[in-house]
Write an enzyme that holds these catalytic residues in place. Structure first.
Site, short mmCIF file in Angstrom:
data_model
loop_
_atom_site.label_atom_id
_atom_site.label_comp_id
_atom_site.label_asym_id
_atom_site.label_seq_id
_atom_site.Cartn_x
_atom_site.Cartn_y
_atom_site.Cartn_z
CD GLU A 40 -2.99 -0.73 -0.06
OE1 GLU A 40 -3.35 0.44 -0.28
OE2 GLU A 40 -3.32 -1.68 -0.78
CB CYS A 197 -14.16 4.86 -12.98
SG CYS A 197 -15.09 6.41 -12.76
CB CYS A 204 -18.87 5.68 -19.46
SG CYS A 204 -18.00 7.08 -18.71
CB CYS A 211 -19.58 1.61 -16.97
SG CYS A 211 -19.61 1.99 -15.21
CB CYS A 217 -22.68 6.90 -13.59
SG CYS A 217 -21.39 8.15 -13.46
#
Length: 381
Positions: A40, A197, A204, A211, A217
């Site tokens: 991370e 995204c 999209c 999507c 959305c």
């Protein structure tokens, strides 16, 4: 705000990940909190392709939190060289020591306790808790902020506290009800933002894939996909000059350890002058050894040193772009018939063949690597 989307979001996202999510990454499906934590931190502001190469190497050298805790900071910084944002490496080292000292070598499962450790913010704490301990803890990195701002048409700059608090509340509300779903859900969030995204080319708008949230959305329905999330306009980065002294003696070069809280903190670099606002391109063509010593080695009695140094030559001009500023490094080279002695304990002569043992800023590493290769040495040792 669509309650239907809130209620079905986790389920749809997990289903999407089963078909289109990333797999086979070396840090995936791992419940070791140490391994999760390292991945991370390394993935913050570093491309996945780079981490794919460097993460296994780091884990091989420091396989446990105890090994990292007892390691020399120079060795940790050397292993981190090239990844940038070196405060992450210093914080890794300090955090490992705290885990060993305060938690008997075991990471706490509570996100609030994780947040108290050096270098672990709220989102990273949530990721560690979710992956390693199946805790229902939200994450909110840049990718997740973008997803939520688009799906729910969250307006306002995401740097604003009111907007950020709203996104955190939404991230918590969207969590799956079952703790066992937390690892795949958290990974799905990261993957969806990184691969579908995306900031500039979300699927999209490309028409290549469909999507799973295209009908829900709000940004898509209102034709605002590339307008959300809103960001504050950044001012132009200021530019600076600095002079650096590259002084060689035989097969060695003089290095200086940088202050821990400075840019490139605790790394070894060339002695440098104070930064000044960028001057015209034709400025600073000539420099005397006396003037350069005064700028880069203040406080050192340099009269005797200068007598032992050969002619000064400007060999390189390196531009380096930081997050909030740009630096032009003017490299001046000279050589000394012997290794000069200095009062400053942070000054050290280092053999070109041993440079790989020290954490060096990437542009300085590349510069010195050129010298090393010319001599047939190996900077990676």
């Amino acid at each position: 705000m669509s309650k239907a989307l809130i209620n079905t979001f986790a389920k749809k996202l997990i289903a999407w990940h089963g078909v289109s999510g990333r797999s086979g990454l070396p840090w995936q499906n791992n419940r070791d909190p140490y391994a999760v934590w390292v991945s991370e931190i390394m993935l913050q502001q570093t491309q996945v392709a780079t981490v794919l190469e460097r993460y296994p190497r780091f884990m091989k050298r420091f396989p446990t939190v105890k090994k990292l805790a007892v390691a020399d900071i120079d060795g940790v910084l050397a292993e981190w060289a090239g990844l940038g944002y070196y405060s992450r490496a210093r914080n890794l080292h300090a955090c490992a020591q705290a885990v060993v000292t305060d938690f008997a070598g075991k990471f706490p499962s509570d996100p609030l306790l994780l947040e108290q450790l050096k270098g672990i913010g709220r989102s990273t704490a949530g990721a560690i808790a979710a992956f390693a301990f199946h805790e229902r803890a939200p994450i909110l990195d840049a990718n997740v902020k973008r997803i939520l701002a688009r799906l729910f048409a969250i307006e306002g700059a995401i740097q604003d506290k009111v907007v950020n608090d709203r996104l955190w509340a939404l991230a918590k509300e969207l969590l799956p009800t079952s703790p066992q779903d937390m690892p795949v859900y958290t990974q799905a969030l990261m993957d969806f933002g990184a691969t579908w995204c995306t900031a500039r080319k979300p699927v999209c708008l490309t028409g290549e894939k469909k999507c799973p949230f295209i009908k829900e959305c709000q940004a898509n329905l209102s034709d605002q996909v590339l307008l959300l999330p809103q960001k504050t306009v950044k001012a132009k980065s200021p530019e600076f000059d600095c002079n650096m002294l590259l002084i060689r003696s035989g097969n060695s070069v003089l290095l200086q350890k940088r202050p821990s809280k400075a840019i490139w903190g605790s790394l070894w670099s060339l002695p440098e002058s104070a930064w000044t606002p960028k001057a015209p391109a034709d400025a600073g063509v000539h420099m005397s050894v006396k003037a350069l010593f005064a700028l880069t080695l203040p406080g050192e009695k340099s009269s005797a040193h200068m007598k032992l140094c050969k002619a000064l030559e400007k060999i390189e001009e390196i531009k380096h772009v930081f997050t909030h500023r740009r630096l032009w490094m003017h490299i001046w080279q000279t050589s000394s018939v012997k290794e000069l002695q200095f009062a400053n304990p942070d000054l050290k002569w280092v053999s070109l063949s041993q440079l790989g043992r020290y954490g060096l800023p990437q542009p300085i590493k590349i510069l010195l690597q050129g010298l090393s290769l010319a001599r047939g040495d190996d900077l990676e040792n």
